[in-house]
Motif scaffolding. Structure first.
Motif, PDB file in Angstrom:
ATOM      1  N   PRO A  77      -2.734   5.298   0.052  1.00  0.00           N
ATOM      2  CA  PRO A  77      -2.413   5.412   1.479  1.00  0.00           C
ATOM      3  C   PRO A  77      -1.755   4.144   1.979  1.00  0.00           C
ATOM      4  O   PRO A  77      -2.118   3.036   1.567  1.00  0.00           O
ATOM      5  CB  PRO A  77      -3.789   5.609   2.133  1.00  0.00           C
ATOM      6  N   LEU A  78      -0.757   4.287   2.838  1.00  0.00           N
ATOM      7  CA  LEU A  78      -0.056   3.118   3.359  1.00  0.00           C
ATOM      8  C   LEU A  78       0.430   3.405   4.766  1.00  0.00           C
ATOM      9  O   LEU A  78       1.114   4.400   5.007  1.00  0.00           O
ATOM     10  CB  LEU A  78       1.129   2.758   2.449  1.00  0.00           C
ATOM     11  N   ASN A  79       0.054   2.526   5.690  1.00  0.00           N
ATOM     12  CA  ASN A  79       0.489   2.615   7.080  1.00  0.00           C
ATOM     13  C   ASN A  79       1.728   1.736   7.234  1.00  0.00           C
ATOM     14  O   ASN A  79       1.640   0.514   7.092  1.00  0.00           O
ATOM     15  CB  ASN A  79      -0.634   2.149   8.013  1.00  0.00           C
ATOM     16  N   ALA A  83      -1.608  -2.432  12.109  1.00  0.00           N
ATOM     17  CA  ALA A  83      -2.037  -3.020  13.383  1.00  0.00           C
ATOM     18  C   ALA A  83      -1.930  -4.536  13.365  1.00  0.00           C
ATOM     19  O   ALA A  83      -1.684  -5.158  14.404  1.00  0.00           O
ATOM     20  CB  ALA A  83      -3.471  -2.588  13.699  1.00  0.00           C
ATOM     21  N   PHE A  84      -2.111  -5.147  12.189  1.00  0.00           N
ATOM     22  CA  PHE A  84      -2.086  -6.610  12.080  1.00  0.00           C
ATOM     23  C   PHE A  84      -1.050  -7.016  11.023  1.00  0.00           C
ATOM     24  O   PHE A  84      -1.381  -7.309   9.877  1.00  0.00           O
ATOM     25  CB  PHE A  84      -3.473  -7.149  11.714  1.00  0.00           C
ATOM     26  N   PHE A  85       0.206  -6.990  11.435  1.00  0.00           N
ATOM     27  CA  PHE A  85       1.305  -7.387  10.565  1.00  0.00           C
ATOM     28  C   PHE A  85       2.511  -7.728  11.419  1.00  0.00           C
ATOM     29  O   PHE A  85       2.872  -6.949  12.308  1.00  0.00           O
ATOM     30  CB  PHE A  85       1.671  -6.261   9.591  1.00  0.00           C
ATOM     31  N   GLN A 112      -7.054  -7.291  -3.773  1.00  0.00           N
ATOM     32  CA  GLN A 112      -6.769  -5.927  -3.328  1.00  0.00           C
ATOM     33  C   GLN A 112      -7.522  -5.569  -2.062  1.00  0.00           C
ATOM     34  O   GLN A 112      -7.047  -4.779  -1.240  1.00  0.00           O
ATOM     35  CB  GLN A 112      -7.076  -4.932  -4.444  1.00  0.00           C
ATOM     36  N   GLY A 113      -8.713  -6.150  -1.886  1.00  0.00           N
ATOM     37  CA  GLY A 113      -9.471  -5.910  -0.660  1.00  0.00           C
ATOM     38  C   GLY A 113      -8.725  -6.388   0.572  1.00  0.00           C
ATOM     39  O   GLY A 113      -8.681  -5.691   1.600  1.00  0.00           O
ATOM     40  N   ALA A 120      -3.984  -0.227   4.673  1.00  0.00           N
ATOM     41  CA  ALA A 120      -4.661   1.075   4.709  1.00  0.00           C
ATOM     42  C   ALA A 120      -5.801   1.143   5.712  1.00  0.00           C
ATOM     43  O   ALA A 120      -6.237   2.239   6.063  1.00  0.00           O
ATOM     44  CB  ALA A 120      -5.188   1.424   3.318  1.00  0.00           C
ATOM     45  N   GLU A 121      -6.286  -0.032   6.176  1.00  0.00           N
ATOM     46  CA  GLU A 121      -7.491  -0.026   7.012  1.00  0.00           C
ATOM     47  C   GLU A 121      -7.295  -0.629   8.397  1.00  0.00           C
ATOM     48  O   GLU A 121      -8.233  -0.643   9.195  1.00  0.00           O
ATOM     49  CB  GLU A 121      -8.619  -0.774   6.277  1.00  0.00           C
ATOM     50  N   ASP A 122      -6.092  -1.140   8.693  1.00  0.00           N
ATOM     51  CA  ASP A 122      -5.808  -1.745  10.000  1.00  0.00           C
ATOM     52  C   ASP A 122      -6.840  -2.802  10.386  1.00  0.00           C
ATOM     53  O   ASP A 122      -7.333  -2.833  11.515  1.00  0.00           O
ATOM     54  CB  ASP A 122      -5.713  -0.665  11.082  1.00  0.00           C
ATOM     55  N   ARG A 123      -7.138  -3.696   9.443  1.00  0.00           N
ATOM     56  CA  ARG A 123      -8.062  -4.797   9.693  1.00  0.00           C
ATOM     57  C   ARG A 123      -7.280  -6.105   9.712  1.00  0.00           C
ATOM     58  O   ARG A 123      -6.234  -6.235   9.072  1.00  0.00           O
ATOM     59  CB  ARG A 123      -9.161  -4.849   8.626  1.00  0.00           C
TER      60      ARG A 123
END
Length: 199
Positions: A77-79, A83-85, A112-113, A120-123
């Motif tokens: 999965p890839l956004n 949100a943070f980029f 990778q985390g 993938a997690e918008d963190r």
């Protein structure tokens, strides 16, 4: 035993799409891996590259198409609009450096985390709580987020200088230390695999 220098950015979508394939290849060949996070934007500046935001619209559009294609091909999965980029990669990079030095956990999983958190997690990987959580999830002391600041900052800058001197100009970038053979991009991992057979 072969040794791989892995130059990476903790916010690179291409490093994210590499997944754990490089780690699997290294394990299969009994190769060691040195994780070398760096400031990829400064790397572009110093090696004739162009920062993504400053590229011609046709290049930006093609990059997005390629990201979508590779995401589907690899089933990751890839956004495309995280949100943070872009994000300050120094704190997460310091954590990778400190964790690798401390040992006892999974440095490949840690890298990778952080990448998964962005794409993938918008963190926010510049956030202390996020860094601590990802350190702990990969078997490291979460306090390394604070303990590793000095060695992290020193090594982070040195990694950039070392990369430029070694002929690195993007990320992910893999170098077999014994032969000096270089591989740029997650789509070159098959060639890295083949080269390690004779390294």
């Amino acid at each position: 035993m072969a040794s791989i220098d892995f130059y990476l950015s903790t916010m690179s979508p291409w490093c994210y799409l590499a997944g754990d394939r490089m780690q699997q290849i290294a394990t299969r060949h009994g190769a060691s891996v040195s994780y070398k996070p760096l400031d990829v934007l400064q790397l572009f500046d110093r090696t004739g590259g162009t920062r993504p935001a400053n590229r011609h619209p046709s290049r930006i559009e093609y990059r997005e198409q390629e990201l979508r294609r590779w995401s589907a091909h690899l089933d990751l999965p890839l956004n495309l609009k995280p949100a943070f980029f872009p994000v300050n990669t120094a704190p997460s990079s310091y954590a990778v450096i400190a964790a690798q030095q401390a040992g006892g956990g999974d440095p490949g999983g840690l890298v990778q985390g952080f990448l998964r958190a962005v794409w993938a997690e918008d963190r926010d990987i510049a956030d202390d709580a996020t860094i601590r959580d990802i350190l702990a999830a990969n078997g490291f002391d979460p306090d390394l987020a604070d303990k590793g600041l000095f060695i992290g900052a020193e090594t982070y800058g040195r990694n950039l200088d070392e990369a430029v001197n070694a002929g690195v100009f993007g990320a992910p970038f893999y170098i077999i230390r014994e032969t000096g053979e270089r591989f740029w991009g997650q789509d070159r991992l098959e060639f890295l695999d083949r080269a390690l057979q004779s390294a």
